[in-house]
Design an enzyme around this catalytic site. Structure first.
Site, PDB file in Angstrom:
ATOM      1  N   ASP A  53       1.087  -1.318  -0.245  1.00  0.00           N
ATOM      2  CA  ASP A  53      -0.073  -0.135  -0.084  1.00  0.00           C
ATOM      3  C   ASP A  53       0.935   1.239   0.083  1.00  0.00           C
ATOM      4  O   ASP A  53       1.698   1.279   1.087  1.00  0.00           O
ATOM      5  CB  ASP A  53      -0.984  -0.027   1.222  1.00  0.00           C
ATOM      6  CG  ASP A  53      -1.797   1.103   1.140  1.00  0.00           C
ATOM      7  OD1 ASP A  53      -1.734   2.179   0.768  1.00  0.00           O
ATOM      8  OD2 ASP A  53      -3.169   0.571   1.844  1.00  0.00           O
ATOM      9  N   ASN A  57       1.633   6.305 -10.673  1.00  0.00           N
ATOM     10  CA  ASN A  57       0.206   6.484 -11.334  1.00  0.00           C
ATOM     11  C   ASN A  57      -0.748   5.920 -10.315  1.00  0.00           C
ATOM     12  O   ASN A  57      -1.821   6.565 -10.315  1.00  0.00           O
ATOM     13  CB  ASN A  57       0.125   5.386 -12.526  1.00  0.00           C
ATOM     14  CG  ASN A  57      -1.037   4.787 -12.807  1.00  0.00           C
ATOM     15  OD1 ASN A  57      -1.978   5.417 -13.400  1.00  0.00           O
ATOM     16  ND2 ASN A  57      -1.419   3.770 -12.167  1.00  0.00           N
ATOM     17  N   TYR A  66     -10.327  15.756  -4.495  1.00  0.00           N
ATOM     18  CA  TYR A  66      -9.610  15.020  -5.579  1.00  0.00           C
ATOM     19  C   TYR A  66      -8.756  16.025  -6.333  1.00  0.00           C
ATOM     20  O   TYR A  66      -7.385  15.906  -6.559  1.00  0.00           O
ATOM     21  CB  TYR A  66     -10.399  14.448  -6.315  1.00  0.00           C
ATOM     22  CG  TYR A  66      -9.884  13.584  -7.670  1.00  0.00           C
ATOM     23  CD1 TYR A  66      -8.844  12.483  -7.409  1.00  0.00           C
ATOM     24  CD2 TYR A  66      -9.943  13.918  -8.717  1.00  0.00           C
ATOM     25  CE1 TYR A  66      -8.286  12.087  -8.336  1.00  0.00           C
ATOM     26  CE2 TYR A  66      -9.179  13.628  -9.817  1.00  0.00           C
ATOM     27  CZ  TYR A  66      -8.490  12.718  -9.828  1.00  0.00           C
ATOM     28  OH  TYR A  66      -7.955  11.876 -10.737  1.00  0.00           O
ATOM     29  N   LYS A 100      -4.739  16.651  -6.720  1.00  0.00           N
ATOM     30  CA  LYS A 100      -4.089  16.713  -8.444  1.00  0.00           C
ATOM     31  C   LYS A 100      -3.269  17.980  -8.707  1.00  0.00           C
ATOM     32  O   LYS A 100      -2.445  18.052  -9.296  1.00  0.00           O
ATOM     33  CB  LYS A 100      -5.059  16.316  -9.584  1.00  0.00           C
ATOM     34  CG  LYS A 100      -5.170  14.731  -9.489  1.00  0.00           C
ATOM     35  CD  LYS A 100      -4.320  13.807  -9.674  1.00  0.00           C
ATOM     36  CE  LYS A 100      -4.587  12.356  -9.585  1.00  0.00           C
ATOM     37  NZ  LYS A 100      -3.674  11.595  -9.916  1.00  0.00           N
ATOM     38  N   THR A 138     -11.737   3.534 -16.511  1.00  0.00           N
ATOM     39  CA  THR A 138     -11.011   2.329 -15.983  1.00  0.00           C
ATOM     40  C   THR A 138     -12.014   1.830 -14.681  1.00  0.00           C
ATOM     41  O   THR A 138     -13.063   1.943 -14.695  1.00  0.00           O
ATOM     42  CB  THR A 138      -9.645   3.194 -15.656  1.00  0.00           C
ATOM     43  OG1 THR A 138      -9.958   4.076 -14.559  1.00  0.00           O
ATOM     44  CG2 THR A 138      -8.731   3.739 -16.689  1.00  0.00           C
TER      45      THR A 138
HETATM   46  P1  NDP Z   1      -7.959   2.533 -11.761  1.00  0.00           P
HETATM   47  O1  NDP Z   1      -8.710   2.283 -10.260  1.00  0.00           O
HETATM   48  O2  NDP Z   1      -8.191   1.493 -12.763  1.00  0.00           O
HETATM   49  O3  NDP Z   1      -6.318   2.274 -11.103  1.00  0.00           O
HETATM   50  C1  NDP Z   1      -5.781   2.790  -9.926  1.00  0.00           C
HETATM   51  C2  NDP Z   1      -4.529   1.888  -9.574  1.00  0.00           C
HETATM   52  O4  NDP Z   1      -4.045   2.678  -8.376  1.00  0.00           O
HETATM   53  C3  NDP Z   1      -4.881   0.349  -9.367  1.00  0.00           C
HETATM   54  O5  NDP Z   1      -3.893  -0.278  -9.875  1.00  0.00           O
HETATM   55  C4  NDP Z   1      -4.743   0.630  -7.761  1.00  0.00           C
HETATM   56  O6  NDP Z   1      -4.055  -0.630  -7.374  1.00  0.00           O
HETATM   57  C5  NDP Z   1      -3.853   1.466  -7.491  1.00  0.00           C
HETATM   58  N1  NDP Z   1      -3.863   2.126  -6.035  1.00  0.00           N
HETATM   59  C6  NDP Z   1      -4.947   2.873  -5.693  1.00  0.00           C
HETATM   60  N2  NDP Z   1      -4.797   3.075  -4.226  1.00  0.00           N
HETATM   61  C7  NDP Z   1      -3.500   2.346  -3.877  1.00  0.00           C
HETATM   62  C8  NDP Z   1      -3.028   2.308  -2.738  1.00  0.00           C
HETATM   63  N3  NDP Z   1      -3.122   2.756  -1.453  1.00  0.00           N
HETATM   64  N4  NDP Z   1      -1.618   1.595  -2.799  1.00  0.00           N
HETATM   65  C9  NDP Z   1      -1.002   1.184  -4.055  1.00  0.00           C
HETATM   66  N5  NDP Z   1      -1.844   0.925  -4.988  1.00  0.00           N
HETATM   67  C10 NDP Z   1      -3.149   1.841  -5.016  1.00  0.00           C
HETATM   68  O7  NDP Z   1      -7.749   3.951 -12.215  1.00  0.00           O
HETATM   69  P2  NDP Z   1      -7.041   4.787 -13.127  1.00  0.00           P
HETATM   70  O8  NDP Z   1      -6.271   3.704 -13.749  1.00  0.00           O
HETATM   71  O9  NDP Z   1      -7.967   5.520 -13.983  1.00  0.00           O
HETATM   72  O10 NDP Z   1      -5.935   5.661 -12.118  1.00  0.00           O
HETATM   73  C11 NDP Z   1      -4.681   5.816 -12.495  1.00  0.00           C
HETATM   74  C12 NDP Z   1      -4.438   7.290 -12.194  1.00  0.00           C
HETATM   75  O11 NDP Z   1      -4.678   8.186 -13.059  1.00  0.00           O
HETATM   76  C13 NDP Z   1      -4.715   7.735 -10.742  1.00  0.00           C
HETATM   77  O12 NDP Z   1      -3.709   8.677 -10.286  1.00  0.00           O
HETATM   78  C14 NDP Z   1      -5.998   8.528 -11.402  1.00  0.00           C
HETATM   79  O13 NDP Z   1      -6.066   9.998 -10.234  1.00  0.00           O
HETATM   80  C15 NDP Z   1      -5.360   9.192 -12.499  1.00  0.00           C
HETATM   81  N6  NDP Z   1      -6.582   9.752 -13.573  1.00  0.00           N
HETATM   82  C16 NDP Z   1      -7.459   8.977 -13.843  1.00  0.00           C
HETATM   83  C17 NDP Z   1      -8.340   9.420 -14.802  1.00  0.00           C
HETATM   84  C18 NDP Z   1      -9.427   8.677 -15.272  1.00  0.00           C
HETATM   85  O14 NDP Z   1     -10.680   9.298 -15.624  1.00  0.00           O
HETATM   86  N7  NDP Z   1      -9.659   7.219 -14.883  1.00  0.00           N
HETATM   87  C19 NDP Z   1      -8.148  10.889 -15.335  1.00  0.00           C
HETATM   88  C20 NDP Z   1      -7.081  11.451 -14.961  1.00  0.00           C
HETATM   89  C21 NDP Z   1      -6.393  11.032 -14.047  1.00  0.00           C
HETATM   90  P3  NDP Z   1      -4.781  -1.664  -6.113  1.00  0.00           P
HETATM   91  O15 NDP Z   1      -6.441  -1.239  -5.870  1.00  0.00           O
HETATM   92  O16 NDP Z   1      -4.422  -3.021  -6.346  1.00  0.00           O
HETATM   93  O17 NDP Z   1      -4.026  -1.421  -4.842  1.00  0.00           O
HETATM   94  C1  8X3 Z   2      -9.913  12.038 -13.274  1.00  0.00           C
HETATM   95  C2  8X3 Z   2     -10.874  12.594 -14.056  1.00  0.00           C
HETATM   96  O1  8X3 Z   2     -13.013  14.080 -14.851  1.00  0.00           O
HETATM   97  O2  8X3 Z   2     -12.834  13.135 -12.310  1.00  0.00           O
HETATM   98  O3  8X3 Z   2      -9.059  12.814 -12.996  1.00  0.00           O
HETATM   99  O4  8X3 Z   2     -11.290  14.960 -13.136  1.00  0.00           O
HETATM  100  S1  8X3 Z   2     -12.239  13.809 -13.628  1.00  0.00           S
END
Ligand code: NDP
Ligand code: 8X3
Length: 254
Positions: free
Chosen positions: A60, A87, A153, A157, A188
């Site tokens: 974590d 990420n 959030y 960011k 996602t």
């Molecule tokens: P997902 O929920 O699909 O993936 C998130 C990932 O982060 C998972 O692999 C999860 O793994 C990991 N994670 C979350 N919390 C923890 C923790 N405490 N310790 C270790 N790993 C952690 O979302 P996205 O792929 O969309 O998100 C990835 C990044 O992209 C994030 O930073 C998000 O803010 C950013 N983002 C997403 C957008 C969107 O619209 N989807 C837009 C802009 C940015 P696990 O749960 O196995 O620990």
């Molecule tokens: C995640 C996408 O649209 O919630 O960063 O800002 S949004």
């Protein structure tokens, strides 16, 4: 010698897609996330499909001791990290500030900001000693455009945006590149996590639009890290075509 990339949050979404594309590029991979079974499955798949090695590390990122223990005892062959993709992250909840759940706030601040810092502190130290490296931070359009119901959030960011700029300055003399990628809406597990497992509400976020995929963002990561040594890509903002930044979304009603 091949290159090694560490991707946090590689169990789904953008991180998982980035792992696949970097595997195609021939990177050995250190993949992290809490869901160890998913990491093991991805290791099996990528090592079978590509001539690379994968080290799955399940921990974590909110736990500083775990971050230090896992990354402080990397096995031979994984001790030099060329690329860090910060990420791992989440949104939790979508409410006005007076209604927000402080537990959600803790999760977001502890993961998106403090987790990123813990990992960066360790890996940037390695990179400085090596005299090379590239750090890619996954920010968000929310990192420059705060929106209603998303105060915390968006604040996390915004922190990633500020950190990316300051890190670039701090690491300049060590030859370490820093890139921030700010995506818009990517389908996602993000919205399912944000709404605490409510899939119907999560699906509604993408109603009438064609959102980005994790792979679209991963392509941007690969492009940024494939530039020649003298080129740094500072920032990439990438959104769905039906978005204009965080504030305007054009939905086609059926
Ligand atoms: P997902 O929920 O699909 O993936 C998130 C990932 O982060 C998972 O692999 C999860 O793994 C990991 N994670 C979350 N919390 C923890 C923790 N405490 N310790 C270790 N790993 C952690 O979302 P996205 O792929 O969309 O998100 C990835 C990044 O992209 C994030 O930073 C998000 O803010 C950013 N983002 C997403 C957008 C969107 O619209 N989807 C837009 C802009 C940015 P696990 O749960 O196995 O620990
Ligand atoms: C995640 C996408 O649209 O919630 O960063 O800002 S949004």
């Amino acid at each position: 010698m091949g290159k090694t990339a560490l991707i946090t949050g590689a169990t789904s979404g953008i991180g998982e897609a980035t792992a696949r594309l970097l595997a195609e590029e021939g990177y050995d991979l250190i993949l992290t996330g809490r869901r160890s079974q998913r990491l093991r499955a991805l290791k099996k798949e990528l090592e079978k499909g590509f001539r690379i090695e994968v080290l799955p590390l399940s921990f974590d990122v909110r736990d500083r001791q775990q971050c230090e223990a896992e990354l402080g005892s990397l096995p031979e062959g994984f001790r030099e990290i060329d690329l860090l993709v910060n990420n791992a992250g989440l949104a939790a909840g979508l409410e006005h500030i007076d209604k927000g759940d402080p537990n959600d706030w803790d999760a977001m601040v502890d993961t998106n900001v403090k987790g990123l810092l813990y990992i960066t502190r360790i890996v940037s130290g390695m990179m400085v000693r090596q005299g090379r490296g590239h750090i890619v931070n996954i920010g968000s359009t929310a990192g420059t455009q705060p929106y209603e119901n998303g105060a915390v959030y968006c604040a996390t960011k915004h922190a990633v945006h500020a950190l990316s700029q300051a890190m670039r300055a701090d690491l300049l003399r060590s030859g370490i590149k820093v890139t921030e990628i700010r995506p818009g809406m990517v389908e996602t597990e993000f919205s399912v996590v944000r709404f605490h497992g409510d899939r119907e509400r999560a699906g509604d976020v993408y109603r009438g639009i064609v959102p980005l995929t994790g792979e679209d963002v991963a392509e941007a990561v690969v492009w940024a890290v494939s530039q020649p040594a003298h080129v740094n890509v500072d920032e990439i903002v990438i959104t769905a075509s039906q978005q204009a930044g965080a504030y305007y979304t054009y939905r086609k009603e059926e």
